[in-house]
Design a protein around this motif. Structure first.
Motif, PDB file in Angstrom:
ATOM      1  N   TYR B 125       0.850  -1.209   0.000  1.00 55.95           N
ATOM      2  CA  TYR B 125       0.000   0.000   0.000  1.00 55.95           C
ATOM      3  C   TYR B 125       0.880   1.252   0.000  1.00 55.95           C
ATOM      4  N   LEU B 126       0.566   2.173  -0.905  1.00 48.85           N
ATOM      5  CA  LEU B 126       1.445   3.325  -1.139  1.00 48.85           C
ATOM      6  C   LEU B 126       1.832   4.101   0.134  1.00 48.85           C
ATOM      7  N   PRO B 127       0.857   4.487   0.994  1.00 48.19           N
ATOM      8  CA  PRO B 127       1.244   5.215   2.207  1.00 48.19           C
ATOM      9  C   PRO B 127       2.248   4.431   3.066  1.00 48.19           C
ATOM     10  N   ILE B 128       2.161   3.111   3.053  1.00 42.14           N
ATOM     11  CA  ILE B 128       3.130   2.316   3.815  1.00 42.14           C
ATOM     12  C   ILE B 128       4.521   2.464   3.193  1.00 42.14           C
ATOM     13  N   ARG B 129       4.541   2.368   1.847  1.00 41.53           N
ATOM     14  CA  ARG B 129       5.832   2.520   1.152  1.00 41.53           C
ATOM     15  C   ARG B 129       6.437   3.901   1.436  1.00 41.53           C
ATOM     16  N   LEU B 130       5.575   4.917   1.411  1.00 45.25           N
ATOM     17  CA  LEU B 130       6.072   6.282   1.611  1.00 45.25           C
ATOM     18  C   LEU B 130       6.605   6.459   3.033  1.00 45.25           C
ATOM     19  N   MET B 138       9.632   1.257  10.530  1.00 50.95           N
ATOM     20  CA  MET B 138       8.525   0.359  10.214  1.00 50.95           C
ATOM     21  C   MET B 138       7.221   1.137  10.336  1.00 50.95           C
ATOM     22  N   PRO B 139       6.406   1.077   9.296  1.00 55.75           N
ATOM     23  CA  PRO B 139       5.182   1.876   9.277  1.00 55.75           C
ATOM     24  C   PRO B 139       4.106   1.379  10.246  1.00 55.75           C
ATOM     25  N   ILE B 140       3.395   2.341  10.833  1.00 54.91           N
ATOM     26  CA  ILE B 140       2.256   2.017  11.677  1.00 54.91           C
ATOM     27  C   ILE B 140       1.012   2.599  11.017  1.00 54.91           C
ATOM     28  N   THR B 141       0.064   1.737  10.706  1.00 48.18           N
ATOM     29  CA  THR B 141      -1.152   2.183  10.012  1.00 48.18           C
ATOM     30  C   THR B 141      -2.377   1.606  10.699  1.00 48.18           C
ATOM     31  N   ALA B 192      -3.854  -2.378  -7.680  1.00 46.84           N
ATOM     32  CA  ALA B 192      -4.215  -2.926  -6.375  1.00 46.84           C
ATOM     33  C   ALA B 192      -3.055  -2.892  -5.384  1.00 46.84           C
ATOM     34  N   ASN B 193      -1.898  -3.281  -5.847  1.00 47.10           N
ATOM     35  CA  ASN B 193      -0.766  -3.398  -4.921  1.00 47.10           C
ATOM     36  C   ASN B 193      -0.342  -2.049  -4.332  1.00 47.10           C
ATOM     37  N   LEU B 194      -0.701  -0.982  -5.014  1.00 51.40           N
ATOM     38  CA  LEU B 194      -0.386   0.361  -4.509  1.00 51.40           C
ATOM     39  C   LEU B 194      -1.545   0.963  -3.731  1.00 51.40           C
TER      40      LEU B 194
END
Lengths: 387, 208
Positions: B125-130, B138-141, B192-194
């Protein structure tokens, strides 16, 4: 003045054992072994009130050495209540303000139901080894007669631990129409060879006692040593390595150093002696022989499914709950899972809970809080279905 | 019949998609079924013959209280109690990422279920990549709300990873649904992957 235990609001209070006699000759009961027996008296207790529709009855099964006295007190001076008092009463899982609870002593027992210590009407002497061999199937046949006598066509639930679970399994396969739900706790559809081995050693201890005298010891010195040893062996199998560490460790009783003799020095030794000595006061050696043998013979797959447990459960209609305890090596979790698997193969309604416990087989009487929560959930849903 | 949504009801976009695509009256096994919420809806709305597997005792009590048959077990140990192809659907909803042996678990599911339904948070997911790119941590969402040291999510994967896994293991993808942060589903697989926060796959063993 503090209120007496039997006066507490959640106690069923003072209770009385009742008796029902049937199978009077010539209407004797035909047993699995091919022999007839009669008359049969069943000792039982009930708590709570049977509803007008007779649809709130729960049959409770005791374990190997238990009895019909499951809850409450027989007299105001009783120190201890019935064996499952913490589960039966007002507001307890087997809620007596809602359910009618029944518990009966088994055929060949020694707690009021006809057994080897009862008087044989033909000889006017105790049966002794003249008592026919009895199976779990026969015990359930007798219970069904009692339930019919009480005017109950369908039991709301049946519940039992250990050997009691075997009777529950026999009930749901034999009388599927008569049982709405069943709780099988720390039990099995057949004993493991290891469990049979321990039973065999216990029986050998009794039979080797010179006082046993081929089962003819009534009114004479009792085979106390043999029976006490059988009980000691039993108690080892009810505990676990971990619970023994916690309960006794390697501690010595009444001393700090070894005495270098054969007296009961270790705490675990004196515990076993105490349990053995207490047991002979309340249990009949012949009953112990007969009942353990009945447990050894029990094999649901063989008796009801031509060797297949899945086939044995084909006709089950009851909603099932199976509970095991992680440290129970006498009735290990894998045996409970076998039951669950066979029921699932038949698409039956079954739930399985494996309670983490270090108490070994004894956990089914000790893990009260876990068991209460589970049975509460189980029965509350059942009550919803009925109302 | 539609079950009443009480105040404690949490809206799960993946529940809606799963329920939507499950046939009436079929046999469903839900692995890691929690308090039995999805199963309860499947039983009441789709009349399924449902059963759950769950590890947590408190959750199990809730299932039993709802009358849902449940088996206490660890799905990482496999599904030994279940026969081959004995269920129409085996569901692993938001649980793949916490398994220790995901490959083994998926194999077991494909053995037992004719169709397997898997959903997981999409790490692509794009925001995770960013977040990874700009913060370097490590991203927290919303779908992955834990710190690296206390997360139960030990198997992080992307939608693309899962597609690749299926190809490698001869698994046929019957349906792929990409769920967005608003709970809708994406029309275009290519993004989808983004753009998806969650991947939902209906898979089966490829015919040999």
């Amino acid at each position: 003045m503090p209120e007496k235990p039997y006066e507490q609001h959640d106690s069923v209070g003072l209770v009385k054992t009742q008796y029902y006699t049937f199978a009077e000759p010539p209407e004797e009961l035909l047993l699995t072994c091919g022999k007839l027996i009669g008359p049969i008296t069943v000792a039982y207790e009930t708590y709570g009130k049977l509803s007008p529709a007779a649809d709130n009855a729960i049959l409770i099964f005791h374990a190997l050495t238990g009895d019909a006295h499951a809850a409450g007190y027989h007299s105001p001076n009783d120190k201890n209540p019935g064996w499952w008092d913490n589960m039966i009463g007002q507001g307890k899982p087997f809620n007596t303000s809602r359910y009618f609870i029944i518990c009966a002593n088994y055929l060949c027992g020694c707690k009021g139901t006809t057994g080897p210590s009862s008087i044989n009407p033909r000889t006017n002497q105790p049966y002794g080894l003249g008592f026919p061999m009895v199976t779990i199937t026969d015990m359930v046949t007798v219970q069904k007669q009692l339930i019919d006598h009480l005017g109950i066509k369908k039991l709301l639930a049946i519940a039992g631990g250990s050997m009691g679970g075997m009777l529950a399994l026999e009930w749901v396969t034999r009388y599927p129409e008569s049982v709405r739900s069943a709780c099988i706790i720390a039990s099995t559809s057949r004993l493991s060879p290891q469990a049979i081995a321990f039973d065999a050693v216990g029986r050998n201890a009794i039979i080797s006692d010179p006082n046993w005298n081929n089962g003819d010891y009534y009114g004479k010195p009792l085979p106390r040593h043999g029976l006490a040893i059988a009980r000691m062996i039993g108690h080892i199998t009810y505990l676990s390595d971990e619970s023994m560490h916690a309960k006794f460790g390697r501690r010595l009783q009444f001393r700090d150093t070894y005495g270098y003799d054969f007296s009961s020095e270790f705490e675990v030794e004196s515990y076993l002696h105490y349990q053995g000595d207490r047991f002979v006061e309340r249990f009949d050696a012949n009953s112990y022989l007969y009942i353990t043998k009945a447990m050894d013979y029990f094999d649901l797959a063989a008796s009801k499914g031509n060797g297949s447990l899945t086939k044995a459960f084909e006709n089950v209609l009851a909603k099932m709950l199976v509970v095991s305890f992680t440290s129970d090596w006498l009735f290990p979790p894998y045996q409970s899972k076998e039951i669950v698997k066979a029921l699932m193969n038949n698409d039956k309604d079954v739930s399985y809970v494996e309670i983490f416990s270090t108490y070994g087989h004894d956990a089914f009487l000790l893990e009260v809080e876990h068991l209460s929560n589970i049975i509460n959930s189980f029965l509350s849903n059942l009550a919803l279905e009925i109302s | 019949m539609i079950a009443k949504k009480d105040s404690t009801f949490i809206y799960h976009a993946d529940y809606e998609r799963i329920i939507e695509h499950i046939k009436q009256g079929c046999k469903v096994l839900d692995l890691g079924c929690g308090t039995g919420e999805l199963l309860y809806r499947l039983i009441t709305e789709k009349n399924v013959h449902g059963r759950g597997v769950e590890i947590n005792e408190q959750n199990i009590l809730k299932c039993i209280g709802k009358g849902i048959p449940v088996f206490q077990g660890n799905i990482d140990e496999g599904l030994a109690e279940y026969q081959d192809q004995s269920y129409d659907y085996v569901i692993l909803n938001q649980t793949l990422q916490v398994t220790h042996k995901p490959e083994f678990v998926l194999k077991e599911m494909l053995r037992v279920g004719k169709t397997v339904i898997v959903s997981f948070p999409n790490f692509g997911y794009l925001p995770i990549r960013l977040k990874m790119l700009f913060r370097g941590r490590m991203p927290i969402t919303k779908t992955l709300p834990f710190e690296w040291y206390d997360t139960p999510n030990i198997r992080l994967l992307t939608i693309k990873d899962f597609r690749f896994f299926c190809e490698l293991h001869d698994i046929k993808i019957l349906r792929e649904i990409s769920i967005t942060s608003r709970g809708g589903s994406l029309r275009f697989k290519a993004v989808a992957n983004l753009a998806a926060t969650e991947g939902l796959f209906f898979i089966t063993k490829a015919a040999t």
